[in-house]
Design a protein around this motif. Structure first.
Motif, PDB file in Angstrom:
ATOM      1  N   ASP A 139      -5.768  -6.913  11.428  1.00 19.89           N
ATOM      2  CA  ASP A 139      -5.900  -6.166  10.186  1.00 19.89           C
ATOM      3  C   ASP A 139      -6.142  -4.714  10.574  1.00 19.89           C
ATOM      4  OD1 ASP A 139      -6.120  -5.690   7.442  1.00 19.89           O
ATOM      5  OD2 ASP A 139      -8.297  -5.930   7.483  1.00 19.89           O
ATOM      6  N   SER A 140      -5.231  -3.804  10.183  1.00 20.37           N
ATOM      7  CA  SER A 140      -5.258  -2.442  10.696  1.00 20.37           C
ATOM      8  C   SER A 140      -5.109  -1.422   9.573  1.00 20.37           C
ATOM      9  CB  SER A 140      -4.129  -2.245  11.718  1.00 20.37           C
ATOM     10  OG  SER A 140      -4.198  -0.972  12.317  1.00 20.37           O
ATOM     11  N   TRP A 141      -5.976  -0.392   9.622  1.00 17.08           N
ATOM     12  CA  TRP A 141      -5.893   0.746   8.709  1.00 17.08           C
ATOM     13  C   TRP A 141      -5.496   1.979   9.500  1.00 17.08           C
ATOM     14  CZ3 TRP A 141      -6.471   0.517   3.432  1.00 17.08           C
ATOM     15  CH2 TRP A 141      -6.975  -0.689   2.914  1.00 17.08           C
ATOM     16  N   HIS A 142      -4.464   2.686   9.019  1.00 17.30           N
ATOM     17  CA  HIS A 142      -3.885   3.817   9.752  1.00 17.30           C
ATOM     18  C   HIS A 142      -4.230   5.139   9.062  1.00 17.30           C
ATOM     19  CE1 HIS A 142      -1.741   0.556  11.546  1.00 17.30           C
ATOM     20  NE2 HIS A 142      -0.816   0.457  10.613  1.00 17.30           N
ATOM     21  N   SER A 143      -4.977   6.002   9.751  1.00 13.43           N
ATOM     22  CA  SER A 143      -5.281   7.323   9.196  1.00 13.43           C
ATOM     23  C   SER A 143      -4.080   8.253   9.254  1.00 13.43           C
ATOM     24  CB  SER A 143      -6.452   7.959   9.956  1.00 13.43           C
ATOM     25  OG  SER A 143      -7.642   7.216   9.776  1.00 13.43           O
ATOM     26  N   PHE A 144      -3.176   8.002  10.213  1.00  9.58           N
ATOM     27  CA  PHE A 144      -1.964   8.809  10.382  1.00  9.58           C
ATOM     28  C   PHE A 144      -0.750   7.888  10.422  1.00  9.58           C
ATOM     29  CE2 PHE A 144      -5.441  11.212  12.260  1.00  9.58           C
ATOM     30  CZ  PHE A 144      -5.267  12.468  11.708  1.00  9.58           C
ATOM     31  N   SER A 145       0.421   8.451  10.202  1.00 11.99           N
ATOM     32  CA  SER A 145       1.655   7.674  10.220  1.00 11.99           C
ATOM     33  C   SER A 145       1.746   6.853  11.497  1.00 11.99           C
ATOM     34  CB  SER A 145       2.864   8.610  10.109  1.00 11.99           C
ATOM     35  OG  SER A 145       2.845   9.310   8.878  1.00 11.99           O
ATOM     36  N   PHE A 146       2.065   5.561  11.334  1.00 14.14           N
ATOM     37  CA  PHE A 146       2.087   4.648  12.474  1.00 14.14           C
ATOM     38  C   PHE A 146       2.932   3.441  12.119  1.00 14.14           C
ATOM     39  CE2 PHE A 146       0.450   1.286  15.223  1.00 14.14           C
ATOM     40  CZ  PHE A 146       0.306   1.935  16.436  1.00 14.14           C
ATOM     41  N   HIS A 192      -0.038  14.061  11.964  1.00 14.56           N
ATOM     42  CA  HIS A 192      -1.004  14.386  13.002  1.00 14.56           C
ATOM     43  C   HIS A 192      -1.842  15.544  12.516  1.00 14.56           C
ATOM     44  CE1 HIS A 192       0.997  18.123  14.506  1.00 14.56           C
ATOM     45  NE2 HIS A 192       2.069  17.533  14.014  1.00 14.56           N
ATOM     46  N   TRP A 193      -2.944  15.808  13.193  1.00 14.89           N
ATOM     47  CA  TRP A 193      -3.746  16.996  12.914  1.00 14.89           C
ATOM     48  C   TRP A 193      -4.040  17.652  14.251  1.00 14.89           C
ATOM     49  CZ3 TRP A 193      -4.008  20.197   9.330  1.00 14.89           C
ATOM     50  CH2 TRP A 193      -5.076  21.082   9.147  1.00 14.89           C
ATOM     51  N   GLY A 194      -3.372  18.792  14.494  1.00 14.37           N
ATOM     52  CA  GLY A 194      -3.380  19.310  15.856  1.00 14.37           C
ATOM     53  C   GLY A 194      -2.814  18.229  16.765  1.00 14.37           C
ATOM     54  N   PRO A 195      -3.432  17.985  17.918  1.00 17.17           N
ATOM     55  CA  PRO A 195      -2.937  16.945  18.817  1.00 17.17           C
ATOM     56  C   PRO A 195      -3.441  15.538  18.471  1.00 17.17           C
ATOM     57  CG  PRO A 195      -4.743  18.100  19.856  1.00 17.17           C
ATOM     58  CD  PRO A 195      -4.492  18.804  18.546  1.00 17.17           C
ATOM     59  N   LEU A 196      -4.277  15.413  17.439  1.00 18.70           N
ATOM     60  CA  LEU A 196      -4.768  14.096  17.045  1.00 18.70           C
ATOM     61  C   LEU A 196      -3.651  13.360  16.316  1.00 18.70           C
ATOM     62  CD1 LEU A 196      -7.044  12.009  16.718  1.00 18.70           C
ATOM     63  CD2 LEU A 196      -7.805  13.292  14.690  1.00 18.70           C
ATOM     64  N   ARG A 197      -3.153  12.301  16.924  1.00 18.40           N
ATOM     65  CA  ARG A 197      -1.949  11.637  16.431  1.00 18.40           C
ATOM     66  C   ARG A 197      -2.216  10.286  15.762  1.00 18.40           C
ATOM     67  NH1 ARG A 197       1.193   9.509  14.241  1.00 18.40           N
ATOM     68  NH2 ARG A 197       3.405   9.147  14.572  1.00 18.40           N
ATOM     69  N   VAL A 198      -3.236   9.547  16.210  1.00 17.74           N
ATOM     70  CA  VAL A 198      -3.490   8.201  15.687  1.00 17.74           C
ATOM     71  C   VAL A 198      -4.993   7.946  15.612  1.00 17.74           C
ATOM     72  CG1 VAL A 198      -3.353   5.717  16.228  1.00 17.74           C
ATOM     73  CG2 VAL A 198      -1.323   7.154  16.487  1.00 17.74           C
ATOM     74  N   ILE A 199      -5.450   7.428  14.474  1.00 17.87           N
ATOM     75  CA  ILE A 199      -6.731   6.722  14.381  1.00 17.87           C
ATOM     76  C   ILE A 199      -6.436   5.430  13.635  1.00 17.87           C
ATOM     77  CG2 ILE A 199      -9.115   6.690  13.590  1.00 17.87           C
ATOM     78  CD1 ILE A 199      -9.133   9.691  13.536  1.00 17.87           C
ATOM     79  N   ASN A 200      -6.401   4.332  14.356  1.00 17.94           N
ATOM     80  CA  ASN A 200      -6.205   3.026  13.743  1.00 17.94           C
ATOM     81  C   ASN A 200      -7.523   2.257  13.798  1.00 17.94           C
ATOM     82  OD1 ASN A 200      -3.521   3.578  13.336  1.00 17.94           O
ATOM     83  ND2 ASN A 200      -2.773   2.241  14.969  1.00 17.94           N
ATOM     84  N   GLU A 201      -7.984   1.804  12.651  1.00 19.11           N
ATOM     85  CA  GLU A 201      -9.163   0.947  12.602  1.00 19.11           C
ATOM     86  C   GLU A 201      -8.672  -0.496  12.621  1.00 19.11           C
ATOM     87  OE1 GLU A 201     -13.146   0.010   9.915  1.00 19.11           O
ATOM     88  OE2 GLU A 201     -11.680   1.485   9.208  1.00 19.11           O
ATOM     89  N   ASP A 202      -8.868  -1.154  13.753  1.00 22.92           N
ATOM     90  CA  ASP A 202      -8.296  -2.481  13.986  1.00 22.92           C
ATOM     91  C   ASP A 202      -9.368  -3.567  14.012  1.00 22.92           C
ATOM     92  OD1 ASP A 202      -5.789  -1.345  14.221  1.00 22.92           O
ATOM     93  OD2 ASP A 202      -5.779  -1.352  16.413  1.00 22.92           O
ATOM     94  N   ARG A 203      -9.060  -4.684  13.385  1.00 21.41           N
ATOM     95  CA  ARG A 203      -9.858  -5.898  13.496  1.00 21.41           C
ATOM     96  C   ARG A 203      -8.948  -6.984  14.036  1.00 21.41           C
ATOM     97  NH1 ARG A 203     -12.135  -3.174   9.194  1.00 21.41           N
ATOM     98  NH2 ARG A 203     -14.437  -3.160   9.135  1.00 21.41           N
ATOM     99  N   VAL A 204      -9.293  -7.487  15.231  1.00 27.25           N
ATOM    100  CA  VAL A 204      -8.458  -8.458  15.926  1.00 27.25           C
ATOM    101  C   VAL A 204      -9.137  -9.815  15.851  1.00 27.25           C
ATOM    102  CG1 VAL A 204      -7.355  -9.053  18.115  1.00 27.25           C
ATOM    103  CG2 VAL A 204      -7.646  -6.646  17.481  1.00 27.25           C
TER     104      VAL A 204
END
Length: 237
Positions: free
Chosen positions: A19-26, A36-48
């Protein structure tokens, strides 16, 4: 300018085992306003889910940070690293010229909750590398503890980008401020709990994007865990 990124407006994918929530396009989620924001490309909040995980797959030219919140993450890569990442630990993997790795939840009964963070490197083609370190909760209590930086300052992990990642824990009257140099960007991600950040009340998964601001100010926490990114601007936002 400070822009709110509400948790509920993130991209969402539920694959059963993940179960994954994506702060940026993914992957299949694309939002032209959040690539992205500057070089910050991914923040995925993952529950495995227990006993599940990401099979062996490849990356290149990316700084990948794993921040474990609950459970454990078993890591194996083509550089020969075989590790287990636990809550309080931060992992940094520089994919550089290319690596393969796998990530699994080794506990069959309990879910693993972690943040997968990608940051664009300062240049392509670097030598792949790996670091992992535990940061005790006391180091983050009521302050912003530097956990990843370009120079390994204050015992932080080292990444190949002029960016810094801070982590903090806040309750009640505890507060912290981070000055931002002119021309820098920032991104605040509330990992869990609640806190007031630059006058805005945030809940778990909410974020703020900063441009042309002098500081990040955090306070009034309720079991709050916060990540703050101090970032260079890139030519295209």
């Amino acid at each position: 300018m400070i822009t709110l990124r509400p948790a509920a407006e993130r991209g969402h994918a539920n694959h059963g085992w993940l179960d994954s929530w994506h702060s940026f396009s993914f992957a299949d989620y694309f939002d032209p306003g959040h690539v992205h924001w500057g070089p910050l490309r991914v923040i995925n909040e993952d529950r495995v889910a227990g006993g599940q995980g990401f099979g062996t797959h490849g990356h290149r030219d990316m700084e990948i940070i794993s921040y474990v919140l609950d459970g454990a993450l078993a890591h194996r890569d083509s550089m020969g690293n075989v590790e287990r990442i636990l809550p309080g630990e931060v992992q940094r993997m520089s994919a550089g010229t290319g690596v393969t790795h796998s990530e699994f939840n080794p506990d069959p009964e309990r879910a693993t909750h972690f943040l997968q963070i990608w940051i664009l490197p300062e240049r392509a083609g670097i030598t792949p590398g790996y670091e992992q370190k535990r940061f005790d909760p006391a180091e983050k209590r009521g302050r912003l503890r530097l956990v990843v930086s370009p120079d390994g300052a204050e015992g932080s992990l080292r990444m190949h980008q002029d960016a810094r990642l801070y982590a903090g824990l806040f309750d009640g009257a505890e507060q912290a401020r981070l000055a931002l140099a002119p021309g820098r960007l920032a991104y605040v991600h509330l990992v869990r709990g609640a806190a007031t950040v630059n006058g805005r009340r945030l809940g778990a998964g909410d974020a703020l994007r900063y441009q042309d601001e002098a500081e990040v100010a955090i306070g009034a926490g309720e079991d709050a865990e916060v990540l703050v990114f101090d970032l260079p601007a890139l030519p295209a936002q």
